[in-house]
Design a protein around this motif. Structure first.
Motif, PDB file in Angstrom:
ATOM      1  N   ARG A   1       2.624   6.824  -6.010  1.00 53.45           N
ATOM      2  CA  ARG A   1       1.444   7.716  -6.053  1.00 53.45           C
ATOM      3  C   ARG A   1       0.342   7.204  -7.380  1.00 53.45           C
ATOM      4  O   ARG A   1      -0.209   8.070  -7.838  1.00 53.45           O
ATOM      5  CB  ARG A   1       1.890   9.181  -6.635  1.00 53.45           C
ATOM      6  CG  ARG A   1       2.775   9.706  -5.551  1.00 53.45           C
ATOM      7  CD  ARG A   1       2.350  11.123  -5.088  1.00 53.45           C
ATOM      8  NE  ARG A   1       3.483  11.635  -4.306  1.00 53.45           N
ATOM      9  CZ  ARG A   1       4.197  12.738  -4.868  1.00 53.45           C
ATOM     10  NH1 ARG A   1       4.298  13.188  -5.954  1.00 53.45           N
ATOM     11  NH2 ARG A   1       5.120  13.237  -4.046  1.00 53.45           N
ATOM     12  N   LYS A   2       0.207   5.877  -7.234  1.00 52.17           N
ATOM     13  CA  LYS A   2      -0.744   5.160  -8.103  1.00 52.17           C
ATOM     14  C   LYS A   2      -2.100   5.114  -7.477  1.00 52.17           C
ATOM     15  O   LYS A   2      -2.343   3.860  -7.021  1.00 52.17           O
ATOM     16  CB  LYS A   2      -0.192   3.960  -8.757  1.00 52.17           C
ATOM     17  CG  LYS A   2       0.572   4.256 -10.262  1.00 52.17           C
ATOM     18  CD  LYS A   2       0.497   3.268 -11.149  1.00 52.17           C
ATOM     19  CE  LYS A   2       0.254   3.471 -12.450  1.00 52.17           C
ATOM     20  NZ  LYS A   2       0.779   4.652 -12.913  1.00 52.17           N
ATOM     21  N   VAL A   3      -2.960   5.999  -7.137  1.00 56.90           N
ATOM     22  CA  VAL A   3      -4.066   5.635  -6.499  1.00 56.90           C
ATOM     23  C   VAL A   3      -5.220   5.085  -7.380  1.00 56.90           C
ATOM     24  O   VAL A   3      -5.981   6.003  -7.970  1.00 56.90           O
ATOM     25  CB  VAL A   3      -4.416   7.169  -5.661  1.00 56.90           C
ATOM     26  CG1 VAL A   3      -5.662   6.653  -4.844  1.00 56.90           C
ATOM     27  CG2 VAL A   3      -3.470   7.759  -5.076  1.00 56.90           C
ATOM     28  N   THR A   4      -5.149   3.850  -7.635  1.00 54.47           N
ATOM     29  CA  THR A   4      -6.147   3.119  -8.613  1.00 54.47           C
ATOM     30  C   THR A   4      -6.575   2.037  -7.904  1.00 54.47           C
ATOM     31  O   THR A   4      -6.136   1.695  -6.824  1.00 54.47           O
ATOM     32  CB  THR A   4      -5.368   2.774 -10.026  1.00 54.47           C
ATOM     33  OG1 THR A   4      -4.348   1.673  -9.702  1.00 54.47           O
ATOM     34  CG2 THR A   4      -4.497   3.908 -10.820  1.00 54.47           C
ATOM     35  N   ALA A  17       0.616  -1.134   0.049  1.00 55.42           N
ATOM     36  CA  ALA A  17      -0.052  -0.096  -0.077  1.00 55.42           C
ATOM     37  C   ALA A  17       0.876   1.121  -0.036  1.00 55.42           C
ATOM     38  O   ALA A  17       0.644   2.319  -0.857  1.00 55.42           O
ATOM     39  CB  ALA A  17      -1.142   0.010   1.261  1.00 55.42           C
ATOM     40  N   VAL A  18       2.000   1.419   0.801  1.00 55.04           N
ATOM     41  CA  VAL A  18       2.980   2.397   0.975  1.00 55.04           C
ATOM     42  C   VAL A  18       3.680   2.865  -0.317  1.00 55.04           C
ATOM     43  O   VAL A  18       3.515   3.696  -0.883  1.00 55.04           O
ATOM     44  CB  VAL A  18       3.652   2.507   2.128  1.00 55.04           C
ATOM     45  CG1 VAL A  18       4.751   3.393   2.027  1.00 55.04           C
ATOM     46  CG2 VAL A  18       3.086   2.273   3.459  1.00 55.04           C
ATOM     47  N   ALA A  21      -2.715  -4.787  -3.588  1.00 54.06           N
ATOM     48  CA  ALA A  21      -2.182  -4.597  -2.137  1.00 54.06           C
ATOM     49  C   ALA A  21      -2.875  -5.507  -1.154  1.00 54.06           C
ATOM     50  O   ALA A  21      -2.068  -6.089  -0.151  1.00 54.06           O
ATOM     51  CB  ALA A  21      -2.139  -3.032  -1.393  1.00 54.06           C
ATOM     52  N   VAL A  22      -4.050  -5.680  -1.375  1.00 53.63           N
ATOM     53  CA  VAL A  22      -4.655  -6.878  -0.556  1.00 53.63           C
ATOM     54  C   VAL A  22      -4.631  -8.312  -1.185  1.00 53.63           C
ATOM     55  O   VAL A  22      -4.258  -9.213  -0.240  1.00 53.63           O
ATOM     56  CB  VAL A  22      -6.261  -6.440  -0.540  1.00 53.63           C
ATOM     57  CG1 VAL A  22      -7.088  -7.315   0.366  1.00 53.63           C
ATOM     58  CG2 VAL A  22      -6.468  -5.065   0.052  1.00 53.63           C
ATOM     59  N   LEU A  23      -4.872  -8.423  -2.508  1.00 54.26           N
ATOM     60  CA  LEU A  23      -4.803 -10.012  -2.865  1.00 54.26           C
ATOM     61  C   LEU A  23      -3.580 -10.527  -2.770  1.00 54.26           C
ATOM     62  O   LEU A  23      -3.209 -11.493  -2.594  1.00 54.26           O
ATOM     63  CB  LEU A  23      -5.648  -9.843  -4.136  1.00 54.26           C
ATOM     64  CG  LEU A  23      -7.067  -9.511  -4.443  1.00 54.26           C
ATOM     65  CD1 LEU A  23      -7.522  -9.611  -5.676  1.00 54.26           C
ATOM     66  CD2 LEU A  23      -7.507 -10.340  -3.462  1.00 54.26           C
ATOM     67  N   LEU A  24      -2.667  -9.626  -3.329  1.00 58.96           N
ATOM     68  CA  LEU A  24      -1.234 -10.367  -3.420  1.00 58.96           C
ATOM     69  C   LEU A  24      -0.645 -10.997  -2.276  1.00 58.96           C
ATOM     70  O   LEU A  24      -0.152 -12.114  -2.029  1.00 58.96           O
ATOM     71  CB  LEU A  24      -0.316  -9.290  -3.998  1.00 58.96           C
ATOM     72  CG  LEU A  24       1.033  -9.869  -4.898  1.00 58.96           C
ATOM     73  CD1 LEU A  24       0.598 -10.807  -5.799  1.00 58.96           C
ATOM     74  CD2 LEU A  24       1.830  -8.821  -5.137  1.00 58.96           C
ATOM     75  N   PRO A  83       6.942  -3.714  -6.289  1.00 60.83           N
ATOM     76  CA  PRO A  83       6.676  -3.569  -4.938  1.00 60.83           C
ATOM     77  C   PRO A  83       6.165  -5.331  -4.580  1.00 60.83           C
ATOM     78  O   PRO A  83       6.622  -5.856  -3.594  1.00 60.83           O
ATOM     79  CB  PRO A  83       5.256  -2.833  -4.838  1.00 60.83           C
ATOM     80  CG  PRO A  83       5.339  -2.028  -5.647  1.00 60.83           C
ATOM     81  CD  PRO A  83       5.977  -2.665  -7.024  1.00 60.83           C
ATOM     82  N   GLY A  84       5.523  -6.081  -5.531  1.00 62.06           N
ATOM     83  CA  GLY A  84       5.642  -7.550  -5.720  1.00 62.06           C
ATOM     84  C   GLY A  84       6.768  -8.239  -5.379  1.00 62.06           C
ATOM     85  O   GLY A  84       7.128  -9.039  -4.666  1.00 62.06           O
ATOM     86  N   ILE A  85       7.953  -7.610  -6.278  1.00 59.47           N
ATOM     87  CA  ILE A  85       9.199  -8.326  -5.863  1.00 59.47           C
ATOM     88  C   ILE A  85       9.878  -8.218  -4.907  1.00 59.47           C
ATOM     89  O   ILE A  85      10.393  -9.081  -4.366  1.00 59.47           O
ATOM     90  CB  ILE A  85      10.307  -7.744  -7.268  1.00 59.47           C
ATOM     91  CG1 ILE A  85       9.743  -7.840  -8.555  1.00 59.47           C
ATOM     92  CG2 ILE A  85      11.625  -7.910  -7.069  1.00 59.47           C
ATOM     93  CD1 ILE A  85      10.465  -7.050  -9.751  1.00 59.47           C
TER      94      ILE A  85
END
Lengths: 339, 184, 504
Positions: B148-151, B140-141, B158-161, C396-398
């Motif tokens: 700054r990709k507020v999509t 999230a951060v 951020a939640v599912l991964l 970020p995933g990496i």
């Protein structure tokens, strides 16, 4: 983070040991005698990674118990806690205080690690002894075309050339090194110690001629001896090997000092009930009386010496004293050990 | 021959330059220092490391019964580092390294520092908050804050991964990840 | 010879049952998927998946094992090429040209060549194992500590000379790597070095932490610094551009040939391992190449060589493993334990007493190899398309996956701190243009060399002359010296030429 935990753990453990000593060893119990129910799932902690010595032993023991239907298949699982010799595993077991569904299958390093490594505090003596499973039998082997026919030949050659001949083995705190050290002390001869990480490397070092003798478990040596690549000069200790009945023991050769033993045993976290101890001790005892087990002992040429929880506790105490002395001799004992 | 990346229209209709990935061929933007200065610093850094090693390892025995003791290799390496580091630094005064060294600037520098800070925080809290929460926070951060990709995609990732990773690693493969506050 | 073929046939007969083929396929699939994850090379993957194999009958589980091993190796190469993350020290050389190719939009061909080269060399390696095992076993026995030390010195010399433009910085990087490797307990005396009281450092720093930090996360930081508004690299859309071209394969001919032989030969030497095989093969390829300056910037044969070598090394490593019981690496150590648990006693008797199971293992290695390439060649374009994901979402995933990989090593939060430290060090090295590969490779070889030297000195009683008295170690040391001299004089010549040209 782990360090603070281990210190706190040791503090709790010390309290636990004190209370255990107070009520455990005389057989009776007080509040520690709560109703014990055999758990469905038991975790067995080992100090090596998958494939390492401790891991293999634990899996073999579990497999035998499953075969003898002493436990349900799949009910006992191995958990690897490797690191720092046996430090990570021992500390982990200390943290499991009071848990009755977790055990460990341990060997000498669980006791000796703290003696030779700075910063390791807990040992098997801080955990609950359950049962002694078996002892390894050690043999002294030479290359097939070695000039030494008896152990005495070798000792004399070593005396003639102090600190020149070479014994190959594992780490210099492992049991084969210590047996060699005991022989050196008693005979007055000296020789060098060459370490290799794997049994295969040690064997080839002997075959190549880089080493003069090789002390190892007779179960490991048997194949090479039968193939004619190696010869056994003697068996360490005072008990002859059923696999090699013609090979003299070191006692036969005049060595009277007690040789250090490599033992495999079961431990539980501190602070468990007497009921739990009796339960597990009973399971291991049942295993030790079974046919699968005696076949295993025979194939591996180990000494199937079952020790009860109490006997194990006493034995570990003796082992500690013996090893303190040995490590003091070599200067490996860390300062301040001996509490 | 360097491959010249082509430009193309992005999803928002605006032409973006293709990413710069072969820095040697293109003039770097932002602040730079001469490579000479960079190598000088490098040399001095390693001299310092060598000196530190000598200090930290002074109690280690140099010789042992048969050959090298524990202090043997570290001391030799320390001397080697001081030697080569010193040589590199000294070389800059005789035959300085050509070229420039690009430094991170402005937005880039901030993002790098922020990413490192994020990692540090994640590492500190992971054993208490647990993997799932920490990963969610980290993602999230990174996505909302640093990038700054507020999509919606960011939110979903951020939640599912973290949930997917937990399922794959901790549940299916039995890898021991810190459970912390939220786990299954 | 006929006997061998007979036995091999028997092995295939046992291995080719439908169930066993299923297990081989499953192994490769799972191995690839797990191996793809950064930081999880074949050893880590095998440790994680090992318990699964125990519940099966020996033949099936050994085949599953072989499948996982090859799959994980390929998975490790995949992350090396796509993300510059070497999962194991053997993949470090693959990152050099593999990642460069990925940056040029040629990740697909790189992955494809890796698969093909691995298959060709791996098969030759197993063929070598099949026919040459007894012969090579005699060679393996003669390989003791002095010989091993010679090989390590030769290896270290090779690495330093591989570092790009500045040999001086290459040496600094390697020295740094050697120094980092001393952290922990000294091999001979057990004294702790540079642990600053931290218990977790007693076993030293894990290679994976250094690799992920210095390679992967440093790369992420560099990219974050530059630009993440777009996808990172051009990824072609046409399928044809996602697979290796005939030209690629032609260029890699020599690489595939030499890596097969070199990898197998080095694998036979006990303890040498895939790492040494991969960069010696890379070095040889570069040395005899018509375009050495392309190496490190996207030479396809620079991927084919190390990939081939680290697969044929498997075949070679099985020789000391099966005939002498000497494991060459963490992965083979696990294999050794698995063999012992199944009641196989590695040693000279193994081929005679337990020949059925042994030949089944060997047959399953062939099969694993084939299935690996069959599965992964078509998957190459798919994997390459991962790079299509906008980097903003990808990195970020990496980072999270790197955390998983690092934590899973010893379930220790301390390791994560080390990871962050190495990430910063790696980033600084990128800024200062210090090559990272020498650091990593020296980190692996250093402790091995130190231990071999200590052992040699015990054998000789403190005298270094043993290193030149024994023929094999002398050969390696001479090779190292020659390599050093030829590079120094080679540069000297180039310098002299330039000066002369400028004078004219």
């Amino acid at each position: 983070m782990t360090r603070t935990r281990s210190r706190v753990g040791t503090a709790i453990a010390s309290l636990a040991v004190l209370s255990l000593a107070a009520c455990g060893s005389d057989g009776g119990g007080t509040s520690a005698d709560a109703e014990f129910e055999a758990p469905d799932q038991v975790t067995v902690v080992v100090h090596t990674g998958p494939g390492g010595g401790g891991d293999t032993t634990a899996r073999q023991v579990i497999a035998m118990m499953e075969q003898e239907e002493i436990i349900e298949p799949g009910s006992w699982t191995v958990e690897n806690r490797e690191g720092g010799g046996s430090a990570v595993a021992v500390n982990y077991m200390m943290e499991q205080e009071g848990r009755e569904d977790i055990l460990a299958v341990a060997s000498n390093v669980w006791l000796t690690n703290a003696m030779v490594t700075e910063g390791v505090e807990a040992t098997s003596l801080d955990l609950t002894p359950l049962a002694g499973l078996y002892q390894d039998r050690f043999g002294i082997a030479v290359n097939a075309d070695s000039p030494y026919q008896t152990l005495d030949d070798f000792i004399q050659a070593a005396e003639a050339e102090p600190n020149t001949l070479i014994q190959v083995g594992g780490s210099n705190t492992s049991n084969d090194a210590l047996v060699g050290q005991t022989l050196m002390r008693e005979s007055g001869a000296t020789w060098r110690f060459l370490s290799f990480a794997s049994g295969g490397e040690r064997r080839t070092a002997l075959l190549r001629g880089d080493a003069d003798i090789y002390l190892s478990e007779t179960g490991d040596l048997s194949e090479s001896v039968e193939a004619g690549d190696m010869r056994l000069l003697a068996i360490a200790g005072d008990e002859a090997s059923p696999l090699f009945p013609d090979v003299p023991t070191t006692a036969d050769e005049g060595f009277t000092e007690e040789v250090p033993r490599q033992v495999r045993y079961g431990l539980a976290p501190p602070g468990i009930s007497q009921g739990a101890i009796d339960y597990y001790e009973g399971l291991f005892e049942e295993l030790s009386e079974s046919e699968t087990y005696s076949n295993f002992i025979r194939d591996y040429d180990a000494e199937g010496l079952f020790r009860s929880s109490e006997e194990l506790g006493d034995f570990l105490q003796v082992q500690e004293d013996q090893h303190i002395e040995l490590f003091e001799e070599t200067g490996q004992l860390i300062d301040g050990y001996g509490k | 021959m360097p491959e010249i990346p082509s430009s193309e229209r992005g999803p928002d209709g605006v032409v973006h330059d293709a990413p710069i990935d072969v820095a040697e061929e293109v003039e770097p933007r932002g602040p730079q220092v001469s490579a000479r200065f960079g190598d000088l610093i490098t040399g001095l850094l390693f001299v310092a490391l060598g000196a530190f090693t000598l200090l930290a390892g002074r109690d280690l025995a140099f010789r042992a019964e048969f050959g090298a003791g524990p202090g043997f290799l570290p001391r030799i390496l320390a001397i080697l580092l001081i030697g080569t580091g010193g040589a590199l630094a000294a070389k800059q005064f005789v035959k300085p390294t050509q070229g420039v060294m690009a430094l991170p600037s402005g937005r880039g520098a901030v993002k790098v520092v922020a990413t490192i800070a994020m990692m540090v925080v994640a590492v500190v809290v992971i054993e208490d908050l647990g993997f799932i929460l920490t990963a969610v926070l980290l993602l999230a951060v990174a996505l909302f804050g640093v990038e700054r990709k507020v999509t919606v995609t960011s939110g979903l990732i951020a939640v599912l991964l973290p949930l997917a990773f937990w399922t794959l690693f901790a549940v299916l493969l039995g890898v021991r990840l810190p459970a912390g506050l939220v786990s299954f | 010879m006929l006997d061998t073929l007979n036995n091999l046939g028997g092995g295939f007969a046992a291995a080719l049952s439908l169930t066993n083929l299923f297990y081989a396929f499953l192994g490769v699939l799972v191995g690839t998927l797990v191996g793809v994850l950064p930081g999880l090379g074949p050893s880590a993957t095998l440790s994680i998946l090992l318990p699964l194999t125990f519940s099966l009958p020996p033949a099936a589980s050994l085949i599953l094992f072989a499948g996982i091993y090859y799959g994980a190796k390929y998975g490790g190469s995949t992350t090396a090429i796509l993300l510059n993350i070497p999962g194991e020290s053997a993949s470090v050389m693959t990152t050099l040209d593999g990642y460069a190719l990925a940056k040029q939009g040629r990740a697909g061909p790189a992955l494809g060549i890796a698969a093909i080269s691995s298959f060709v060399a791996g098969t030759i390696g197993v063929i070598g194992l099949t026919f040459l095992a007894p012969v090579m076993a005699n060679v393996a026995i003669q390989f003791g500590p002095p010989e091993f030390f010679g090989l390590m010195i030769f290896g270290l010399t090779t690495i330093v000379l591989l570092g790009g433009s500045s040999v001086l910085k290459g040496i600094i990087s390697a020295a740094f790597g050697l120094l980092l490797a001393t952290v922990g307990s000294d091999i001979v005396s057990g004294t702790s070095r540079f642990t600053f009281g931290q218990l977790e450092l007693l076993d030293g720093i894990d290679f994976v932490l250094v690799a992920i930090g210095v390679f992967a996360i440093a790369e992420v930081l560099v990219n974050v610094q530059r630009r993440t508004t777009h996808k990172l690299f051009e990824v072609p859309r046409k399928l044809r551009e996602l697979l290796p071209t005939w030209d690629d394969i032609k260029r890699s001919r020599f690489a595939m040939a030499q890596s097969s032989v070199l990898g197998f030969g080095i694998g036979v030497l006990p303890g040498a391992g895939a790492t040494v095989a991969s960069f010696i093969s890379y070095g040889v390829e570069k040395r005899f190449s018509k375009r050495p300056e392309k190496f490190g910037h996207g030479a396809i044969e620079g991927v084919a060589a190390p990939e081939g070598a680290n697969n044929s090394e498997t075949g070679g490593a099985m020789v000391p493993l099966l005939t002498l019981g000497i494991p060459g690496s963490a992965a083979t150590a696990i294999m050794l334990a698995a063999l012992i648990i199944y009641g196989l006693q590695p040693g000279p008797q193994l081929f005679t007493e337990q020949s059925d199971l042994v030949w089944t293992i060997i047959a399953s290695m062939y099969i694993g190899n084939v299935i690996c390439v069959l599965l992964n060649l078509p998957l190459a374009p798919l994997f390459a398309s991962v790079l299509r994901i906008p980097y903003t979402y990808l990195y970020p995933g990496i980072l999270v996956v790197c955390l998983i990989g690092a934590y899973s090593l010893s379930n220790s939060g301390f390791d994560l701190y080390l990871l962050v430290i190495f990430s910063v060090i790696g980033y600084a090295m990128r800024l200062l243009d210090i090559p990272a590969a020498p650091l990593l490779l020296a980190f692996v070889l250093g402790p091995l060399a130190e231990r071999a030297l200590a052992q040699s000195m015990i054998i000789s009683g403190g005298s270094l002359s043993i290193l030149v008295e024994r023929p094999i170690s002398l050969v390696f040391l001479v090779l190292a010296a020659l390599l050093l001299l030829s590079t120094v004089f080679g540069r000297g010549n180039a310098f002299r030429k330039k000066v002369l040209e400028e004078d004219e």
